[in-house]
Design a protein around this motif. Structure first.
Motif, short mmCIF file in Angstrom:
data_model
loop_
_atom_site.label_atom_id
_atom_site.label_comp_id
_atom_site.label_asym_id
_atom_site.label_seq_id
_atom_site.Cartn_x
_atom_site.Cartn_y
_atom_site.Cartn_z
N MET A 31 -47.67 52.30 -50.59
CA MET A 31 -47.64 52.62 -52.02
C MET A 31 -46.22 52.58 -52.57
O MET A 31 -46.02 52.34 -53.76
CB MET A 31 -48.25 54.00 -52.25
CG MET A 31 -49.76 54.04 -52.14
SD MET A 31 -50.56 53.23 -53.54
CE MET A 31 -50.12 54.36 -54.85
N SER A 32 -45.26 52.78 -51.71
CA SER A 32 -43.87 52.83 -52.17
C SER A 32 -43.40 51.51 -52.76
O SER A 32 -42.40 51.47 -53.47
CB SER A 32 -42.94 53.23 -51.02
OG SER A 32 -43.05 52.30 -49.95
N VAL A 33 -44.15 50.42 -52.48
CA VAL A 33 -43.73 49.11 -53.00
C VAL A 33 -43.74 49.11 -54.53
O VAL A 33 -42.96 48.38 -55.16
CB VAL A 33 -44.66 48.00 -52.44
CG1 VAL A 33 -46.04 48.06 -53.07
CG2 VAL A 33 -44.04 46.62 -52.68
N ILE A 34 -44.61 49.93 -55.13
CA ILE A 34 -44.66 50.00 -56.60
C ILE A 34 -43.35 50.56 -57.15
O ILE A 34 -42.78 50.01 -58.10
CB ILE A 34 -45.85 50.87 -57.05
CG1 ILE A 34 -47.17 50.23 -56.63
CG2 ILE A 34 -45.81 51.10 -58.57
CD1 ILE A 34 -48.39 51.07 -56.98
N TRP A 35 -42.87 51.64 -56.55
CA TRP A 35 -41.67 52.31 -57.07
C TRP A 35 -40.39 51.54 -56.72
O TRP A 35 -39.34 51.80 -57.30
CB TRP A 35 -41.59 53.73 -56.52
CG TRP A 35 -42.91 54.41 -56.52
CD1 TRP A 35 -43.62 54.83 -55.43
CD2 TRP A 35 -43.73 54.72 -57.66
NE1 TRP A 35 -44.82 55.38 -55.81
CE2 TRP A 35 -44.91 55.33 -57.18
CE3 TRP A 35 -43.57 54.54 -59.04
CZ2 TRP A 35 -45.93 55.76 -58.02
CZ3 TRP A 35 -44.58 54.97 -59.89
CH2 TRP A 35 -45.74 55.57 -59.37
N GLN A 36 -40.49 50.57 -55.81
CA GLN A 36 -39.32 49.79 -55.41
C GLN A 36 -39.13 48.53 -56.25
O GLN A 36 -38.18 47.77 -56.01
CB GLN A 36 -39.45 49.40 -53.93
CG GLN A 36 -39.39 50.59 -52.98
CD GLN A 36 -39.76 50.22 -51.56
OE1 GLN A 36 -40.12 49.08 -51.26
NE2 GLN A 36 -39.68 51.20 -50.65
N GLN A 37 -40.00 48.30 -57.22
CA GLN A 37 -39.88 47.10 -58.04
C GLN A 37 -38.63 47.18 -58.92
O GLN A 37 -38.24 48.27 -59.37
CB GLN A 37 -41.12 46.94 -58.93
CG GLN A 37 -42.39 46.64 -58.15
CD GLN A 37 -42.27 45.38 -57.30
OE1 GLN A 37 -41.80 44.34 -57.77
NE2 GLN A 37 -42.71 45.49 -56.05
N PRO A 38 -37.99 46.03 -59.18
CA PRO A 38 -36.78 46.03 -60.02
C PRO A 38 -37.07 46.45 -61.45
O PRO A 38 -38.22 46.44 -61.91
CB PRO A 38 -36.31 44.57 -59.95
CG PRO A 38 -37.51 43.79 -59.57
CD PRO A 38 -38.33 44.69 -58.69
N ALA A 39 -36.00 46.81 -62.16
CA ALA A 39 -36.14 47.30 -63.54
C ALA A 39 -36.81 46.28 -64.44
O ALA A 39 -37.57 46.64 -65.36
CB ALA A 39 -34.76 47.66 -64.09
N ALA A 40 -36.56 44.99 -64.20
CA ALA A 40 -37.15 43.95 -65.05
C ALA A 40 -38.68 43.95 -64.94
O ALA A 40 -39.38 43.80 -65.95
CB ALA A 40 -36.60 42.58 -64.64
#
Length: 310
Positions: free
Chosen positions: A219-228
């Motif tokens: 699930m952490s992949v969601i929060w690791q996405q870049p700001a863009a």
């Protein structure tokens, strides 16, 4: 709030037309926003999860607001909850997932044209349920629309090749899912209200995509996405999901569903223009001819249907 209501009552037709056009353009811009987010390496499932997480609080807030305003809301039965769960999985989970996956392989313009043919699928499903054949004029309208679709598809296959067929199949599955949602949810929407059903269906969809993400990857992949990616997801959730729902609902209350449906024809044209200007997607005479045929077929199909209903 009272000032807004006064403005709407002063010139309802102008406001209705403006809101219908704004809703159509915002809905159509979704494909452009998704394509821009893909440029940063995000996958379809993660992008959909971000969209649902960001739009869910907006719809739940609208649900609370409308519930407080209306004290006579009909109580939901166990059957209602079951139907809402099914419609949520069809219309907001599977339809969106297939659409996002398909956009990885085809242009935004072709995607919008494929989705725009959903009235023909609703018609065919309705005929199957009633166990009757479509009328000759209905078959003619559908044939015109699908000939136009094949013109654009064939030309894009020549231009880009690759996975155009796969992308088109995925988006067509999205259109089937959305048409199924409309068939199953029509009575729910009329009886319980669009906001109520949409908010609860969005909740089901958010739960489904989060379960899928949790199975596929951490699930952490969601929060690791870049700001863009987060930025485009906010635009997708607010301007391409939440805002057009209210714009179209208000427009229907002001000028009626038939006229809003007519104004919705601007959607594919807006996508073609935005795709050409922002994404540098090709637009040739074949795109113009195919788009015109699709618009003509769907317009004749929906307008005559509204006329007969009236």
């Amino acid at each position: 709030m009272s000032n807004t209501r006064a403005l709407l009552e002063r010139s309802p037709t102008a406001w209705g037309v403006g809101l219908a056009l704004a809703g159509a353009v915002c809905f159509s811009a979704k494909a452009i926003v998704v394509k821009l987010a893909y440029a940063h390496g995000v996958d379809a499932s993660t992008l959909l999860a971000m969209r649902m997480l960001l739009s869910l609080p907006l719809f739940l807030g609208a649900l609370v607001y409308t519930s407080l305003k209306s004290h006579n809301s009909e109580r939901l039965t166990l059957r209602d909850y079951g139907l809402i769960a099914v419609t949520g999985l069809l219309g907001y989970y599977l339809a969106s997932l297939f659409d996002f996956m398909g956009l990885q392989y085809i242009t935004a313009g072709l995607e919008r044209l494929i989705l725009f043919t959903y009235p023909s699928l609703v018609l065919l499903m309705g005929c199957a349920i009633r166990q009757q054949w479509p009328q000759p004029w209905q078959l003619g309208c559908m044939g015109l629309a699908y000939v136009g679709l094949m013109v654009v598809y064939g030309h894009e296959t020549v231009l880009t090749g690759g996975n155009t067929a796969l992308g088109s199949i995925l988006v067509f599955l999205s259109s089937i899912s959305y048409a199924s949602y409309l068939i199953l949810g029509e009575r729910l929407l009329k009886r319980l209200g669009t906001i109520r059903v949409t908010a609860l269906a969005t909740l089901v969809s958010a739960a489904a995509i989060l379960v899928q993400i949790n199975i596929q990857q951490p699930m952490s992949v969601i929060w690791q996405q870049p700001a863009a990616v987060w930025g485009w997801s906010v635009v997708n959730a607010v301007l391409c999901t939440f805002v057009p729902v209210f714009a179209v609902m208000t427009a229907i209350s002001l000028i009626g569903a038939p006229r809003v449906s007519q104004l919705g024809m601007v959607g594919p044209i807006a996508t073609m223009v935005l795709g050409t200007v922002i994404l540098n997607e090709p637009f040739t005479i074949w795109h113009a001819v195919g788009t015109a045929l699709v618009l003509a077929g769907v317009a004749l199909l929906t307008l005559k249907k509204h006329k007969e209903s009236a």
